[in-house]
Scaffold this motif. Structure first.
Motif, short mmCIF file in Angstrom:
data_model
loop_
_atom_site.label_atom_id
_atom_site.label_comp_id
_atom_site.label_asym_id
_atom_site.label_seq_id
_atom_site.Cartn_x
_atom_site.Cartn_y
_atom_site.Cartn_z
N GLY A 1 -116.02 32.89 12.33
CA GLY A 1 -116.33 31.98 13.43
C GLY A 1 -115.37 30.81 13.43
N PRO A 2 -115.68 29.78 14.18
CA PRO A 2 -114.78 28.61 14.27
C PRO A 2 -114.76 27.81 12.96
CG PRO A 2 -116.83 28.20 15.45
CD PRO A 2 -116.86 29.64 15.06
N MET A 3 -113.76 26.96 12.86
CA MET A 3 -113.64 26.03 11.73
C MET A 3 -114.89 25.15 11.65
SD MET A 3 -110.46 26.19 10.28
CE MET A 3 -108.80 26.78 10.68
N ARG A 4 -115.23 24.75 10.43
CA ARG A 4 -116.32 23.80 10.23
C ARG A 4 -115.73 22.56 9.55
NH1 ARG A 4 -121.76 26.01 7.88
NH2 ARG A 4 -120.58 26.07 5.93
N PRO A 5 -115.33 21.55 10.33
CA PRO A 5 -114.69 20.37 9.73
C PRO A 5 -115.55 19.74 8.65
CG PRO A 5 -114.46 20.32 12.11
CD PRO A 5 -115.41 21.44 11.80
N ARG A 6 -114.90 19.32 7.57
CA ARG A 6 -115.61 18.69 6.46
C ARG A 6 -115.07 17.29 6.19
NH1 ARG A 6 -115.64 21.94 0.94
NH2 ARG A 6 -113.39 21.62 1.18
N ALA B 1 -113.79 30.17 9.80
CA ALA B 1 -114.64 30.22 8.61
C ALA B 1 -115.65 31.35 8.79
CB ALA B 1 -115.37 28.90 8.40
N ALA B 2 -116.13 31.87 7.68
CA ALA B 2 -117.08 32.97 7.73
C ALA B 2 -118.43 32.51 8.28
CB ALA B 2 -117.26 33.58 6.35
N ILE B 3 -118.98 33.30 9.19
CA ILE B 3 -120.33 33.01 9.67
C ILE B 3 -121.30 33.13 8.50
CG2 ILE B 3 -122.16 33.75 11.22
CD1 ILE B 3 -119.81 32.54 12.69
#
Length: 506
Positions: free
Chosen positions: A130-135, A264-266
């Motif tokens: 899926g989409p990036m997950r900003p950290r 990133a992985a769902i």
């Protein structure tokens, strides 16, 4: 194939591989209580040579170890994976949703578009990307700066009295962003040459980041702020080789120019190594720390901490060198390689995760995330709910460098209390808005020693060219041994190199 692999033996190996692939592989909990029942029957796996538990023992079930094991099994090599902990994934570690809402990543957070090996492995093994997950990368306009106790908005920062930079372009640069523009301008490597950092002609750059940036005209206060605090690599600007940062900026540019968006992985990036592990055909021994590795001439002996012994024709060490330091290797590697094992740096990192009880940003009218020059480091509002992408699911104090090392020396309750009280002092609206729910210290993890490898000044020149060389029947993989890529893709690259080395010698 070389190393005694005869034409007559190849059909046997292929048949053995087919038999192994038809047998469902088990994850087996190690421990003395399971002695005598911790391996699959040899007839079900494809038996290795007499006296061996497997042709190859892979030590470490992170990305590098799993990818190498799968590659070897594809050509019929019998493999056993040995993992010290109770899970696969290594530094890919997704915290459970019942612990922290939105199951944020404790380790590797996102894959760039050029992470071709990793993205391919995810798709082949049924993991949806899926989409990036900003950290630690905020949305535009959503970062507040806390410098010397003052809260400063992004709008006010370029003209603020506490902005230490002299150049106009640098004054526009937020303090959370390293001086990538200067790294790019100084970078001596040819365009798209990701292997240049290891070549001797660039060794003159194997110097401290702070020293080179000062020579280039960046104000020392700016160097300390942008490259010394909350550093993504190392402990500060004196502890990191700028030669590594040149490679890093080259790698970033390579990723930006890649047509695939990455992501990133769902369900969390740990789903990728879990899916890879399910496709192994040989055994994976969990909860099985290794105490010693010995090259006995005709085979490798692996001694486990609980007294068990395993034997293989070859061993692949796919763990961080910070973990290998705890293991006796006989005979000792050559001096340069032993120095790499003993001295290679691992980035300090401590994370404190918070559940959010109320929208504190509405109370004070300020952005929800906050970069500080104080103990909490980066305080980030995470949005990890795909169904509600604007909702803050949790907050994270992401602490690096000397502050992370300070917290590593404290017990958990004291570390949480000190960071939380400092957050409340810096930003009063956080009081009664946060509940600390999870603490993670990569520096204290005996099988990691830090978030990921970094190269100190002089180390690339000293041992980058020998760090991954086979040591008799012992081979090495992991992101620290990659020649071209960084991070997760570096781990995958290293696995392919190590698997080929092993196949040439079996």
């Amino acid at each position: 194939m070389t190393g005694g692999d005869s034409t007559a033996s190849k059909p046997n190996r292929a048949a053995r591989g087919r038999i192994a692939r038809s047998t469902r592989r088990r994850l087996i909990a190690g421990g003395a209580a399971l002695a005598g029942s911790w391996m699959l029957p040899r007839a079900g796996r494809g038996a290795p040579a007499s006296g061996l538990d497997a042709e190859v023992a892979v030590i470490g079930a992170g990305l590098a170890g799993l990818h190498a094991a799968l590659l070897l099994e594809e050509v019929g090599v019998s493999v056993m994976v040995v993992e010290a902990t109770s899970r696969v994934g290594g530094r890919l570690h997704t915290v459970a949703d019942d612990l922290v809402p939105g199951h944020p990543e404790l380790g590797a957070n996102a894959a760039g578009g050029g992470y071709a090996r990793l993205l391919d492995a995810a798709r082949r093994h049924g993991v949806e990307i899926g989409p990036m997950r900003p950290r630690t990368e905020p949305r535009e306009g959503e970062m507040l700066f806390c410098i010397q106790g003052q809260l400063i908005t992004e709008h006010d920062w370029p003209g603020h009295a506490l902005n230490p930079y002299r150049q106009d372009w640098a004054r526009q640069m937020p303090p959370w962003r390293p001086p990538y523009r200067l790294y790019a301008e100084l970078n001596p490597f040819p365009d798209s040459d990701l292997g240049a950092w290891r070549r001797p002609e660039f060794s003159e750059w194997d110097r401290p980041v702070g020293e080179v940036l000062a020579e280039a005209g960046l104000a020392r206060a700016g160097i300390e702020l942008g490259a010394g605090l909350n550093s993504g690599y190392g402990t500060d600007h004196n502890d990191l080789s700028i030669l590594m940062m040149f490679h890093t900026i080259s790698f970033i540019i390579h990723q930006i120019n890649w047509p695939d968006a990455g992501g990133a992985a769902i369900g969390g990036n740990q789903r990728i190594p879990e899916a890879m592990a399910r496709h192994l055909t040989g055994d994976a021994l969990l909860n099985s720390p290794v105490a010693a590795i010995a090259d006995e001439g005709a085979r490798v002996r692996i001694s486990l901490a609980d007294g068990r012994r395993l034997h293989a024709a070859r061993a692949l060490v796919a763990m961080p060198f910070s973990a290998l330091r705890r293991i006796a290797v006989d005979p000792r590697p050559p001096p340069a390689q032993q120095a790499a094992i003993d001295e290679l740096g691992y980035t300090p990192c401590t994370q404190i995760h918070y559940a959010v009880r109320k929208p504190y940003w509405e109370q004070d009218g300020l952005p929800p995330s906050m970069w500080t020059d104080a103990l909490p480091g980066r305080f980030m509002a995470l949005r990890n709910d795909p169904g509600s992408p604007d909702a803050v699911t949790s907050c994270l104090a992401y602490v690096n460098g000397h502050s992370a090392l300070k917290l590593a020396r404290m017990d958990e309750a004291a570390a949480i209390a000190e960071v939380t009280s400092e957050l409340f002092r810096l930003r009063p609206s956080l009081k009664d808005a946060l509940d600390p729910v999870y603490l993670w210290k990569w520096s204290n993890n005996p099988y990691a020693g830090g978030a990921y490898a970094y190269w100190k000044p002089g180390q690339i020149t000293a041992f980058a060219s020998t760090i991954a060389e086979p040591h008799g029947r012992i081979h090495f993989a992991g992101e620290h041994t990659a020649q071209l890529n960084r991070g997760m893709e570096g781990a995958m690259e290293s696995a392919e190199r190590a698997a080929l080395e092993i196949l040439e010698r079996l």
